[in-house]
Design an enzyme around this catalytic site. Structure first.
Site, PDB file in Angstrom:
ATOM      1  N   ASN A  44       0.844  -1.132  -0.170  1.00  0.00           N
ATOM      2  CA  ASN A  44       0.004  -0.063  -0.123  1.00  0.00           C
ATOM      3  C   ASN A  44       0.930   1.093  -0.206  1.00  0.00           C
ATOM      4  OD1 ASN A  44       0.760  -0.763   2.689  1.00  0.00           O
ATOM      5  ND2 ASN A  44      -1.081   0.358   3.441  1.00  0.00           N
ATOM      6  N   GLU A  46       0.234   5.115   0.627  1.00  0.00           N
ATOM      7  CA  GLU A  46      -0.759   6.025   1.018  1.00  0.00           C
ATOM      8  C   GLU A  46      -0.275   7.623   0.551  1.00  0.00           C
ATOM      9  OE1 GLU A  46      -1.075   5.436   5.390  1.00  0.00           O
ATOM     10  OE2 GLU A  46      -2.399   3.736   4.844  1.00  0.00           O
ATOM     11  N   CYS A  55      -3.878   0.690  -2.490  1.00  0.00           N
ATOM     12  CA  CYS A  55      -3.965  -0.503  -1.869  1.00  0.00           C
ATOM     13  C   CYS A  55      -2.907  -1.412  -2.299  1.00  0.00           C
ATOM     14  CB  CYS A  55      -5.327  -1.471  -1.672  1.00  0.00           C
ATOM     15  SG  CYS A  55      -6.573  -0.798  -0.851  1.00  0.00           S
ATOM     16  N   GLU A  57      -3.159  -4.567  -3.068  1.00  0.00           N
ATOM     17  CA  GLU A  57      -3.393  -5.611  -4.089  1.00  0.00           C
ATOM     18  C   GLU A  57      -3.465  -4.681  -5.643  1.00  0.00           C
ATOM     19  OE1 GLU A  57      -4.854  -4.877  -1.247  1.00  0.00           O
ATOM     20  OE2 GLU A  57      -6.087  -6.538  -0.452  1.00  0.00           O
ATOM     21  N   CYS A  88     -10.232  -5.021   0.401  1.00  0.00           N
ATOM     22  CA  CYS A  88     -11.277  -4.444   0.260  1.00  0.00           C
ATOM     23  C   CYS A  88     -12.207  -4.403  -0.751  1.00  0.00           C
ATOM     24  CB  CYS A  88     -10.869  -2.758   0.414  1.00  0.00           C
ATOM     25  SG  CYS A  88     -10.365  -2.011  -1.201  1.00  0.00           S
ATOM     26  N   CYS A  91     -10.981  -3.572  -4.309  1.00  0.00           N
ATOM     27  CA  CYS A  91      -9.860  -4.476  -4.591  1.00  0.00           C
ATOM     28  C   CYS A  91     -10.293  -5.776  -5.241  1.00  0.00           C
ATOM     29  CB  CYS A  91      -8.728  -4.597  -3.750  1.00  0.00           C
ATOM     30  SG  CYS A  91      -7.602  -3.213  -3.690  1.00  0.00           S
TER      31      CYS A  91
HETATM   32  N1  THU Z   1      -5.042  -1.632   2.635  1.00  0.00           N
HETATM   33  C1  THU Z   1      -4.586  -2.557   1.576  1.00  0.00           C
HETATM   34  O1  THU Z   1      -3.789  -2.266   1.016  1.00  0.00           O
HETATM   35  N2  THU Z   1      -5.141  -3.743   1.394  1.00  0.00           N
HETATM   36  C2  THU Z   1      -6.008  -4.155   1.850  1.00  0.00           C
HETATM   37  O2  THU Z   1      -6.633  -5.385   1.748  1.00  0.00           O
HETATM   38  C3  THU Z   1      -6.920  -3.554   3.042  1.00  0.00           C
HETATM   39  C4  THU Z   1      -6.289  -1.841   3.149  1.00  0.00           C
HETATM   40  C5  THU Z   1      -4.519  -0.555   3.134  1.00  0.00           C
HETATM   41  C6  THU Z   1      -5.287   0.841   2.477  1.00  0.00           C
HETATM   42  C7  THU Z   1      -4.656   1.877   3.765  1.00  0.00           C
HETATM   43  O3  THU Z   1      -3.462   2.103   3.237  1.00  0.00           O
HETATM   44  C8  THU Z   1      -4.400   0.856   4.775  1.00  0.00           C
HETATM   45  O4  THU Z   1      -4.443  -0.540   4.429  1.00  0.00           O
HETATM   46  C9  THU Z   1      -5.559   1.105   6.112  1.00  0.00           C
HETATM   47  O5  THU Z   1      -6.872   1.055   5.191  1.00  0.00           O
END
Ligand code: THU
Length: 133
Positions: A44, A46, A55, A57, A88, A91
């Site tokens: 991920n 941000e 994300c 994925e 999520c 994704c």
């Molecule tokens: N996140 C992912 O990268 N993958 C997931 O399957 C769930 C959430 C990330 C998004 C964000 O950067 C952090 O986790 C918190 O939600």
């Protein structure tokens, strides 16, 4: 853990360490095994403008497509949170573009495998490429 799954686990664990998650502090690594056998990873990423974050994925899917693969055989998502980290909703739909309903989506943590579902279980009755064929 069988060797094929162990390779996916190690790839997701390694890339999780590179996550850019200074806001949530929730670092995620994703590893995709393509039908070719190749493993593609993402973490991920941000952003100070929160909704722009991506994300793990999504990153792994981008890496897979950029490498020339189009068919997902298995997915593993690694995080250190208390709960198994399943993809999520957005994704799940991103994965559906390249994965059949029977594709396994594993959730793992530092202690190992936590949960396994098929994409069809995570996203039943999905809209996908076939609807536009
Ligand atoms: N996140 C992912 O990268 N993958 C997931 O399957 C769930 C959430 C990330 C998004 C964000 O950067 C952090 O986790 C918190 O939600």
């Amino acid at each position: 853990m069988r060797p094929e799954l162990a390779a996916l686990f190690e790839a997701a664990r390694a890339v999780q360490a590179r996550a850019h998650a200074p806001y949530s502090r929730f670092r995620v690594g994703a590893a995709i095994r393509a039908a070719s056998g190749a493993i593609h990873v993402g973490c991920n990423v941000e952003n100070a403008a929160y909704p722009v974050g991506a994300c793990a994925e999504a990153g792994a899917i981008s890496a897979m497509v950029a490498a020339g693969d189009r068919q997902i055989a298995a997915v593993l998502v690694y995080s250190e949170g208390a709960e198994p980290c399943t993809p999520c909703g957005a994704c799940r739909q991103r994965l559906r573009e390249f994965a059949a309903a029977a594709v396994p989506v594993h959730a793992a943590g530092p202690e190992g495998l936590r949960a396994s579902h098929t994409l069809g279980e995570l996203l039943p009755h999905a809209f996908g490429p076939d609807h536009l064929a």
